[in-house]
Design an enzyme around this catalytic site. Structure first.
Site, PDB file in Angstrom:
ATOM      1  N   ASP A 190       0.856  -1.186   0.000  1.00 28.64           N
ATOM      2  CA  ASP A 190       0.000   0.000   0.000  1.00 28.64           C
ATOM      3  C   ASP A 190       0.893   1.236   0.000  1.00 28.64           C
ATOM      4  O   ASP A 190       2.123   1.128  -0.045  1.00 28.64           O
ATOM      5  CB  ASP A 190      -0.937  -0.002   1.218  1.00 28.64           C
ATOM      6  CG  ASP A 190      -0.214   0.220   2.545  1.00 28.64           C
ATOM      7  OD1 ASP A 190       1.034   0.328   2.556  1.00 28.64           O
ATOM      8  OD2 ASP A 190      -0.894   0.296   3.577  1.00 28.64           O
ATOM      9  N   ASP A 192       1.379   4.714   2.360  1.00 33.94           N
ATOM     10  CA  ASP A 192       0.974   5.274   3.648  1.00 33.94           C
ATOM     11  C   ASP A 192       1.323   6.756   3.734  1.00 33.94           C
ATOM     12  O   ASP A 192       2.435   7.151   3.389  1.00 33.94           O
ATOM     13  CB  ASP A 192       1.706   4.541   4.786  1.00 33.94           C
ATOM     14  CG  ASP A 192       1.526   3.036   4.724  1.00 33.94           C
ATOM     15  OD1 ASP A 192       0.451   2.557   5.102  1.00 33.94           O
ATOM     16  OD2 ASP A 192       2.468   2.329   4.271  1.00 33.94           O
ATOM     17  N   ASP A 265      -3.321   4.345   2.709  1.00 34.39           N
ATOM     18  CA  ASP A 265      -3.578   4.483   4.139  1.00 34.39           C
ATOM     19  C   ASP A 265      -3.353   5.948   4.504  1.00 34.39           C
ATOM     20  O   ASP A 265      -2.238   6.443   4.402  1.00 34.39           O
ATOM     21  CB  ASP A 265      -2.522   3.629   4.874  1.00 34.39           C
ATOM     22  CG  ASP A 265      -3.109   2.728   5.915  1.00 34.39           C
ATOM     23  OD1 ASP A 265      -4.304   2.851   6.207  1.00 34.39           O
ATOM     24  OD2 ASP A 265      -2.352   1.889   6.439  1.00 34.39           O
TER      25      ASP A 265
HETATM   26  P1  TTP Z   1       2.021  -1.300   6.590  1.00 38.67           P
HETATM   27  O1  TTP Z   1       1.555  -0.350   5.544  1.00 38.67           O
HETATM   28  O2  TTP Z   1       1.128  -2.465   6.854  1.00 38.67           O
HETATM   29  O3  TTP Z   1       3.456  -1.906   6.262  1.00 38.67           O
HETATM   30  P2  TTP Z   1       4.698  -1.334   5.463  1.00 38.67           P
HETATM   31  O4  TTP Z   1       4.397   0.008   4.860  1.00 38.67           O
HETATM   32  O5  TTP Z   1       5.850  -1.426   6.361  1.00 38.67           O
HETATM   33  O6  TTP Z   1       4.887  -2.419   4.343  1.00 38.67           O
HETATM   34  P3  TTP Z   1       4.168  -2.476   2.888  1.00 38.67           P
HETATM   35  O7  TTP Z   1       5.176  -1.933   1.933  1.00 38.67           O
HETATM   36  O8  TTP Z   1       3.876  -3.906   2.644  1.00 38.67           O
HETATM   37  O9  TTP Z   1       2.932  -1.630   2.954  1.00 38.67           O
HETATM   38  O10 TTP Z   1       2.235  -0.566   7.964  1.00 38.67           O
HETATM   39  C1  TTP Z   1       3.027   0.604   8.092  1.00 38.67           C
HETATM   40  C2  TTP Z   1       3.225   0.932   9.523  1.00 38.67           C
HETATM   41  O11 TTP Z   1       2.029   1.395  10.116  1.00 38.67           O
HETATM   42  C3  TTP Z   1       3.649  -0.286  10.344  1.00 38.67           C
HETATM   43  O12 TTP Z   1       4.784   0.050  11.085  1.00 38.67           O
HETATM   44  C4  TTP Z   1       2.545  -0.537  11.259  1.00 38.67           C
HETATM   45  C5  TTP Z   1       1.967   0.862  11.408  1.00 38.67           C
HETATM   46  N1  TTP Z   1       0.646   0.909  12.022  1.00 38.67           N
HETATM   47  C6  TTP Z   1      -0.471   0.203  11.572  1.00 38.67           C
HETATM   48  O13 TTP Z   1      -0.405  -0.493  10.554  1.00 38.67           O
HETATM   49  N2  TTP Z   1      -1.631   0.277  12.268  1.00 38.67           N
HETATM   50  C7  TTP Z   1      -1.762   1.055  13.372  1.00 38.67           C
HETATM   51  O14 TTP Z   1      -2.848   1.116  13.962  1.00 38.67           O
HETATM   52  C8  TTP Z   1      -0.596   1.795  13.814  1.00 38.67           C
HETATM   53  C9  TTP Z   1      -0.651   2.655  15.039  1.00 38.67           C
HETATM   54  C10 TTP Z   1       0.567   1.689  13.118  1.00 38.67           C
HETATM   55 MN    MN Z   2       2.610   0.314   3.757  1.00 40.60          MN
HETATM   56 MN    MN Z   3      -0.410   0.678   5.637  1.00 38.49          MN
END
Ligand code: TTP
Ligand code: MN
Ligand code: MN
Ligand code: MN
Length: 340
Positions: A190, A192, A265
């Site tokens: 995703d 973020d 996100d």
């Molecule tokens: P992700 O987007 O799931 O993972 P990522 O960006 O590291 O990997 P990818 O490339 O596959 O997307 O999560 C990003 C960060 O957000 C991770 O450290 C966890 C954090 N996070 C949540 O996902 N949910 C929450 O409620 C909080 C507080 C943090």
């Molecule tokens: Mn991510």
């Molecule tokens: Mn995420």
């Protein structure tokens, strides 16, 4: 070739947040096997085993060279799991092989790859005889298949759109790319973003405005909110969060569609908590878990993506990630070295 190769015995601090872990991994075959076991444990609700495998994998990722023999790992933390010994000795393990061949594991992976589908739903479908996307469609349910990784170029394109949305609905509001892309990953599941405003309080109510701007203004790409704008799920955290699907034009997954779906996100944070939010949303997940474990077990503190409390429940404010590491008694680890 001259003589016996020198065998290095590795020495590594216990907590992932005490170490630097870049994307360069000298032990990929081992960490792939361990990640597979971790994923299987997590999908089967065995959280403790999942964490043990994740910690072992993270430890191997941080090593400066490939492990040649188990004796190099003597005394290292997190390596108690007996499957690991087998993997080190034979390159694989009976558990890895049986997991790879397991219909249940394959089905869980495919089904939980669907946006919004967790292990519970996937497990129910499997018990109903649904193991793949064909069977799911045949059962009358329609889901966007968005398993294809997001590229950095796509992340940049989405950043430009979100930037425009945010500054249009609130002058001076700022966005930062977090998650894996901030850690330098070339692709992700995703994209973020963390959104804030330099004046405390101005960020209130921002998310619904951003979402409706995106829906109205961007002719070619729009988003679907899973949770509904401004209604963060109570089990997440107190920030306004929106898990959404952007539809990027011009990069069709299939000839039937003119767009490609990308998960985005969005998180809004007040400026007073921004450093904690930035640290908390940059990841990796294991790095975050280890930071909180370090804070609790080694410092008697409590760390979240909003604040840091010491053992007297005094709030330790911080204006930067560097300050948070300093409060925790840790050396600063830059985002690119948080790939544990
Ligand atoms: P992700 O987007 O799931 O993972 P990522 O960006 O590291 O990997 P990818 O490339 O596959 O997307 O999560 C990003 C960060 O957000 C991770 O450290 C966890 C954090 N996070 C949540 O996902 N949910 C929450 O409620 C909080 C507080 C943090
Ligand atoms: Mn991510
Ligand atoms: Mn995420
Ligand atoms: Mn190296």
């Amino acid at each position: 070739q001259a003589g016996e190769p020198e065998v290095e015995v590795f020495s590594v601090p216990s907590y992932a947040c005490q170490r630097r872990t870049s994307l360069e991994n000298h032990n990929a075959p081992l960490t792939d096997a361990l990640s597979l076991l971790a994923e299987n444990a997590e999908l089967n609700d065995e959280e403790g085993r999942g964490v043990a495998f994740r910690r072992a994998a993270a430890l191997l990722k941080t090593l400066p060279s490939a492990v040649m023999s188990a004796s190099q790992l003597r005394g290292l933390p997190c390596l108690g799991e007996h499957s690991l010994r087998e993997i080190l000795e034979t390159g694989t393990s009976t558990e890895v092989e049986s997991t790879k061949g397991s219909e249940r594991f394959k089905a869980l992976k495919v089904l939980t790859g669907i946006f919004g589908v967790g292990a519970k739903t996937a497990d129910r479908w499997i018990r109903e005889g649904i193991h793949d996307l064909h069977q799911l469609r045949a059962s009358g349910q329609h889901y966007a298949d968005i398993n294809q990784p997001v590229t950095r170029a796509e992340a940049d394109a989405i950043e430009a759109i979100v930037e425009k949305a945010v500054s249009s609905v609130l002058r001076g509001a700022q966005i930062v790319l977090t998650g894996g892309f901030r850690r330098g990953k070339p692709s992700g599941h995703d994209v973020d973003f963390l959104i804030t405003h330099p004046e405390e309080g101005r960020e209130e109510g921002l998310m619904p405005k951003v979402v409706s701007w995106l829906e109205k203004t961007t002719r070619n790409s729009y988003l679907e909110s899973k949770d509904g704008p401004g209604r963060p799920p109570s089990n997440m955290d107190r920030f306004e969060r929106c898990l959404s699907i952007f539809k990027l034009p011009g990069a069709a997954e299939t000839p039937q569609r003119a767009w490609r779906a990308v998960r985005v996100d969005l998180v809004v944070s007040p400026i007073s908590q921004f450093a904690f939010a930035l640290l908390g949303w940059t990841g990796s997940k294991l790095f975050e878990r280890e930071l909180r474990r370090w804070a609790g077990h080694e410092r008697g503190m409590s760390l979240s993506s909003h604040a840091l409390y010491d053992n007297k429940q005094v709030n330790e404010g911080a204006a930067s990630e560097e300050e948070i590491f300093a409060h925790l008694g840790l050396e600063f680890v830059p985002p690119s070295e948080r790939n544990a």
